[in-house]
Design a protein around this motif. Structure first.
Motif: not given
Length: 408
Positions: A264-292
């Motif tokens: 999706l990012v390659k296609a020009g969309f503004s996207a992030g991901s969260i899943h079990g392979n992400k650290s807690q800090n990575q997940r929280e940072r991505t969720i904050a970006q989505f919320r903001d």
């Protein structure tokens, strides 16, 4: 009805007013009085109906009345949640309710520093919010004891069972005092929840404000019948039509979610991901970006099916249908929050036809078709190569007429 009439203390009522909460939701109105009486409560309600306050407010009131600081490593109140995201949301909500009081809330989840969490437990929090796995890790390290835990909450208990935490929950139950108050909250009511309640609770009062598994009425649901290989193109088309809106996309696997996000990012969309392979800090940072609003598309596995409370999620896309039908209800519950409207779009490949039927059975309704034609044959029957009539399948290693061996 207001919160004061439910029996909550003036301090808590005042705090709720500061937060803009004046009128209790149905689950709060029915559960809080029983909880304040010390009864065990089994609460059944849809996701997004205010269950955290339903158990959190009476829990904080009971702890505030004790007036004694907990011993180090020995929380008096314990809240168990299935995912890091839900646990953090609960902890943040309880911290907000407790602000201005002496009560302290701690959070322990996987993906974060266990040493820091052990340090926080040594300070003697009144309430501990935890995921089962990390709780047991800390108990094994002797950084935590449950022998003085008098108040227990199991939130989203059905998902804890779906995620395989049953053995962890049984182990935790043996470490708790027999004399305690236990509140169990769930959005669905499979048979295992009844069994779990019997293991944990004593004569619980059952509070049910919505039919278990019923999707929020304000969600406009649709399904597209589409081949697996055509899903990504369809998703891009639908996202492009609502490019400025916040969208949540669910994938079945961690690798699938990460791969889709990159596409999706390659296609020009503004996207992030969260899943079990992400650290807690990575997940929280991505969720904050989505919320903001710094990203508008969040691709996730079922770690986000519960506990992600973000206003303004206009669309939820079930790119892969969940293996557990009830999870569909929780996924689409990420939209239409706080009375808003939302849309849930499901993609159904031929291989997922049975999953769709199971979902519609839980919903007790058919999902309107937005595109494609319903699959009429099982994928296995349609896709399997046909042999000539009367031909027998060759066994492994058997020679064909031309003397060649059948391919292994």
């Amino acid at each position: 009805m207001d919160f004061q009439s439910l029996g909550l203390s003036p301090r808590l009522v005042g705090r709720l007013e500061t937060l803009g909460l004046v009128e209790p939701t149905p689950i709060q109105a029915q559960a809080i009085p029983h909880a304040l009486e010390g009864r065990d409560v089994m609460g059944l309600a849809q996701t997004g109906t205010g269950k955290t306050a339903a158990f959190g407010l009476p829990l904080l009131q009971a702890l505030g009345a004790i007036g004694v600081k907990p011993a180090p490593k020995r929380p008096v109140g314990l809240v168990l949640a299935p995912t890091r995201e839900l646990a953090k949301q609960i902890a943040d909500t309880l911290i907000g309710f407790a602000r201005g009081s002496h009560l302290k809330v701690a959070l322990v989840v996987g993906g974060a520093s266990m040493n820091r969490q052990a340090d926080a437990l040594r300070k003697g929090p009144d309430v501990l919010v935890a995921t089962p796995g990390r709780l047991i890790d800390l108990i094994e390290r002797k950084a935590l004891s449950l022998d003085e835990t008098r108040y227990l909450v199991l939130d989203e208990a059905d998902q804890m069972l779906d995620m395989g935490f049953i053995h962890a929950l049984k182990r935790i139950a043996r470490l708790l005092p027999a004399e305690r108050q236990t509140m169990l909250f769930s959005a669905t009511m499979p048979a295992q929840i009844e069994s779990l309640s019997r293991s944990y609770q004593s004569d619980p009062v059952r509070v049910e404000v919505a039919r278990p598994g019923l999707a929020v009425e304000k969600i406009d649901q649709q399904v597209h019948f589409v081949g697996q290989s055509d899903k990504l193109a369809l998703l891009k088309s639908l996202l492009a039509a609502h490019k400025d809106e916040r969208s949540l996309v669910f994938a079945r696997t961690k690798h699938g979610a990460e791969r889709m996000m990159k596409q999706l990012v390659k296609a020009g969309f503004s996207a992030g991901s969260i899943h079990g392979n992400k650290s807690q800090n990575q997940r929280e940072r991505t969720i904050a970006q989505f919320r903001d609003g710094r990203i508008t598309i969040l691709v996730a596995t079922d770690v986000a099916a519960r506990g992600l409370d973000i206003a303004g999620v206009g669309h939820v896309y079930n790119y892969d249908l969940p293996n557990v039908a009830e999870s569909y209800v929780h996924r689409i519950g990420r939209t239409a929050r706080a009375g808003a409207e939302g849309r849930a779009v499901a993609f159904c490949s031929a291989e997922e036809a049975a999953s769709l039927k199971a979902i519609e059975k839980v919903l007790r309704a058919s999902i309107p078709v937005a595109g494609g034609k319903p699959w009429t044959k099982p994928a296995e029957a349609r896709d399997k190569p046909r042999r000539p009539s009367g031909a027998r399948p060759r066994r492994r290693g058997q020679r064909s007429r031309g003397g060649m061996r059948a391919a292994a």
